[in-house]
Design an enzyme around this catalytic site. Structure first.
Site, PDB file in Angstrom:
ATOM      1  N   HIS A 111      -2.321  -3.174  -3.561  1.00  0.00           N
ATOM      2  CA  HIS A 111      -3.727  -3.022  -3.161  1.00  0.00           C
ATOM      3  C   HIS A 111      -4.651  -2.990  -4.381  1.00  0.00           C
ATOM      4  CE1 HIS A 111      -6.711  -0.398  -0.596  1.00  0.00           C
ATOM      5  NE2 HIS A 111      -7.292  -1.443  -1.123  1.00  0.00           N
ATOM      6  N   CYS A 131      -3.701   2.994  -5.236  1.00  0.00           N
ATOM      7  CA  CYS A 131      -2.768   2.458  -4.236  1.00  0.00           C
ATOM      8  C   CYS A 131      -2.131   1.149  -4.685  1.00  0.00           C
ATOM      9  CB  CYS A 131      -3.546   2.249  -2.937  1.00  0.00           C
ATOM     10  SG  CYS A 131      -2.571   1.540  -1.615  1.00  0.00           S
ATOM     11  N   HIS A 163       0.844  -1.199   0.000  1.00  0.00           N
ATOM     12  CA  HIS A 163       0.000   0.000   0.000  1.00  0.00           C
ATOM     13  C   HIS A 163       0.876   1.245   0.000  1.00  0.00           C
ATOM     14  CE1 HIS A 163      -3.735  -2.040   1.388  1.00  0.00           C
ATOM     15  NE2 HIS A 163      -2.886  -2.888   1.922  1.00  0.00           N
ATOM     16  N   LYS A 175      -8.880   2.067  -6.314  1.00  0.00           N
ATOM     17  CA  LYS A 175      -8.017   3.219  -6.060  1.00  0.00           C
ATOM     18  C   LYS A 175      -6.663   2.928  -6.680  1.00  0.00           C
ATOM     19  CE  LYS A 175      -8.526   3.156  -1.360  1.00  0.00           C
ATOM     20  NZ  LYS A 175      -8.048   3.323   0.025  1.00  0.00           N
ATOM     21  N   TYR A 229      -2.215  -1.486   9.174  1.00  0.00           N
ATOM     22  CA  TYR A 229      -1.136  -2.219   8.485  1.00  0.00           C
ATOM     23  C   TYR A 229      -0.272  -3.027   9.458  1.00  0.00           C
ATOM     24  CZ  TYR A 229      -2.190   1.573   5.169  1.00  0.00           C
ATOM     25  OH  TYR A 229      -2.812   2.471   4.344  1.00  0.00           O
TER      26      TYR A 229
HETATM   27 ZN   LIG Z   1      -3.971   0.582  -0.047  1.00  0.00          ZN
END
Ligand SMILES: [Zn+2]
Length: 154
Positions: A115, A137, A10, A135, A39
């Site tokens: 991700h 990421c 990420h 997204k 995380y």
């Molecule tokens: Zn992420």
């Protein structure tokens, strides 16, 4: 926690000049009501790896895939205007490589991915492509990067 089958990279979606680490991210995540940082690892701008959640505790980092995965966050990933930018430092890439070498040694069955690669495959062609990303990421293609770098030594 199920056996680890995914190592998910990420970004923190913070600008390159913001030097934050696990303490700051933990504070942000707690503010949104989580019990801990989402995380398992955070890699600071200077390449220092900080430990988040214990590996045997389910994280909060990727919808639908938290059980059986570890989340690794590179600090950075956006321009000052908050749009996506791949702006990680050489020290961060080195630290990511070393960390993933260690983790894939410990969890040999795990797939390394980003991700965005876990976004739903909406057109069902078996590949998650740009138009399907939920997204950006972590803003770069982790799988080819890992294929090219996993054999490198420090
Ligand atoms: Zn992420």
């Amino acid at each position: 926690m199920k056996p680890i089958r995914l190592l998910v990279v990420h970004c923190s979606a913070t600008p390159a000049n913001r030097d934050l680490g696990v303490a700051e991210i933990r504070a942000m995540h707690k503010k949104q009501g989580w019990r801990d940082v989402g995380y398992h690892y955070v890699i600071r701008r200077n390449g220092v790896v900080e430990k988040g959640r214990p590996d045997n505790v389910i994280g909060a980092h990727v919808a639908g895939h938290n059980d059986g995965s570890l989340g690794i966050c590179l600090v950075g990933g956006v321009k000052p205007d908050m749009t996506a930018e791949t702006n990680f430092t050489p020290a961060q890439y080195d630290a990511l490589r070393t960390l993933l070498q260690e983790l894939t040694g410990r969890y040999p069955a795990a797939r390394v991915c980003g991700h965005r690669d876990l976004s739903p495959d909406r057109n069902g062609d078996g590949k998650v492509t740009k138009g399907e990303w939920v997204k950006d990421c972590p803003t770069f293609d982790v799988e080819p990067w890992w294929a090219a770098n996993k054999g490198r030594q420090a």
